[in-house]
Design an enzyme around this catalytic site. Structure first.
Site, PDB file in Angstrom:
ATOM      1  N   LEU A 104       0.880  -1.172   0.000  1.00 48.78           N
ATOM      2  CA  LEU A 104       0.000   0.000   0.000  1.00 48.78           C
ATOM      3  C   LEU A 104       0.914   1.216   0.000  1.00 48.78           C
ATOM      4  O   LEU A 104       1.937   1.216   0.695  1.00 48.78           O
ATOM      5  CB  LEU A 104      -0.868   0.035   1.267  1.00 48.78           C
ATOM      6  CG  LEU A 104      -2.120  -0.836   1.328  1.00 48.78           C
ATOM      7  CD1 LEU A 104      -2.856  -0.609   2.643  1.00 48.78           C
ATOM      8  CD2 LEU A 104      -3.064  -0.572   0.165  1.00 48.78           C
ATOM      9  N   ASP A 105       0.549   2.246  -0.744  1.00 51.30           N
ATOM     10  CA  ASP A 105       1.355   3.477  -0.757  1.00 51.30           C
ATOM     11  C   ASP A 105       1.429   4.065   0.644  1.00 51.30           C
ATOM     12  O   ASP A 105       0.533   3.839   1.461  1.00 51.30           O
ATOM     13  CB  ASP A 105       0.697   4.565  -1.616  1.00 51.30           C
ATOM     14  CG  ASP A 105       0.521   4.159  -3.047  1.00 51.30           C
ATOM     15  OD1 ASP A 105       1.248   3.274  -3.500  1.00 51.30           O
ATOM     16  OD2 ASP A 105      -0.374   4.747  -3.686  1.00 51.30           O
ATOM     17  N   MET A 106       2.446   4.894   0.850  1.00 48.66           N
ATOM     18  CA  MET A 106       2.609   5.545   2.158  1.00 48.66           C
ATOM     19  C   MET A 106       1.336   6.314   2.572  1.00 48.66           C
ATOM     20  O   MET A 106       0.943   6.302   3.720  1.00 48.66           O
ATOM     21  CB  MET A 106       3.791   6.508   2.085  1.00 48.66           C
ATOM     22  CG  MET A 106       4.090   7.180   3.377  1.00 48.66           C
ATOM     23  SD  MET A 106       5.775   7.748   3.370  1.00 48.66           S
ATOM     24  CE  MET A 106       5.882   8.556   4.930  1.00 48.66           C
TER      25      MET A 106
END
Ligand code: URA
Length: 239
Positions: A104-106
């Site tokens: 998952l992206d930051m």
């Protein structure tokens, strides 16, 4: 982590702890090729080789499957070269070392799986598996039905045309001028949902993964995690 030799032997199901002490005293156990007869001997199961009857005793590592509700601001990696907070910091209480299953992206929150089962990680992340992932997306402005249909059919995200997705409007807030949509995709290109929304001219304000397969994350608060139930693990592996 170091542990007493007799405890290690007992934990591997070789024998009881008392019997293990007898075996050690009788000179039947070797550590790194040498007989040890000291009951206080400590070993590091990750590094030391323990032998009994000429056979190496392998550390039995239990398979662990975790569901984390990732908050924004954490990177999905075991170690970050820029010293940013990692998802590993959120699962410190889990004493078994696991790795994230996918990413998952930051600045994306929500459902993230972690496991030490290599086969599981491989299967779940393999593009052929096409496991569904559901996202709650907040976009700026009022989204149109035409844009929804484009997202459903597939859009060009630069180097790839996305496969059909299930997309529905959850809420339109005309006063705040924001829309909330739910997107379910069956693939996982890098930053796919953000790129899909950009492709139809929508700016993503917030992105949350609410579901992987049939497993919802809503019973966990942000930053909380739990072990998956065995039927949940099975449901992820069945296609
Ligand atoms: N799509 C994105 O754009 N970001 C994520 O983190 C997951 C899916």
């Amino acid at each position: 982590m170091e542990e007493r030799l007799q405890k290690f032997l007992a934990n591997q199901g070789i024998c009881s702890r008392r019997k293990a002490e007898e075996l050690i005293l009788a000179g039947k156990i070797k550590v790194n090729g040498k007989v040890v007869q000291e009951l206080g001997t400590k070993i590091n199961p990750e590094k030391d080789t323990v032998e009994y009857n000429g056979e190496v005793i392998k550390k039995q590592v239990e398979k662990v499957y975790i569901l984390l509700n990732k908050p924004i601001g954490y990177v999905t990696t075991v170690q970050d070269q820029f010293q940013r907070p990692t998802v590993m910091e959120l699962i410190k209480d889990c004493k078994v070392s696991v790795v994230p299953v996918g990413r998952l992206d930051m600045y994306t929150s929500g459902a993230l799986l972690l496991s030490n089962d290599g086969d599981f990680v491989y299967q779940i992340t393999h593009p052929k598996h096409e496991i569904s992932k559901t996202y709650q997306v907040t976009v700026k402005g009022i989204i149109t039905q035409q844009e929804i249909e484009k997202l459903q059919k597939g859009v060009d995200i630069g180097d790839y045309i996305t496969k059909p997705a299930e997309v529905k409007i959850m809420k339109i807030d005309e006063e705040k001028e924001i829309s909330r949509i739910q997107i379910t995709i069956h693939e996982g290109k890098n930053r796919q949902v953000r790129k899909m929304c950009e492709a139809v001219g929508e700016k993503v304000l917030a992105l949350h993964r609410s579901k992987i397969g049939n497993i919802e994350v809503k019973d966990l608060k942000l930053g909380e995690w739990r072990y998956l139930k065995s039927e949940e693990i099975k449901s992820l592996l069945v296609k």
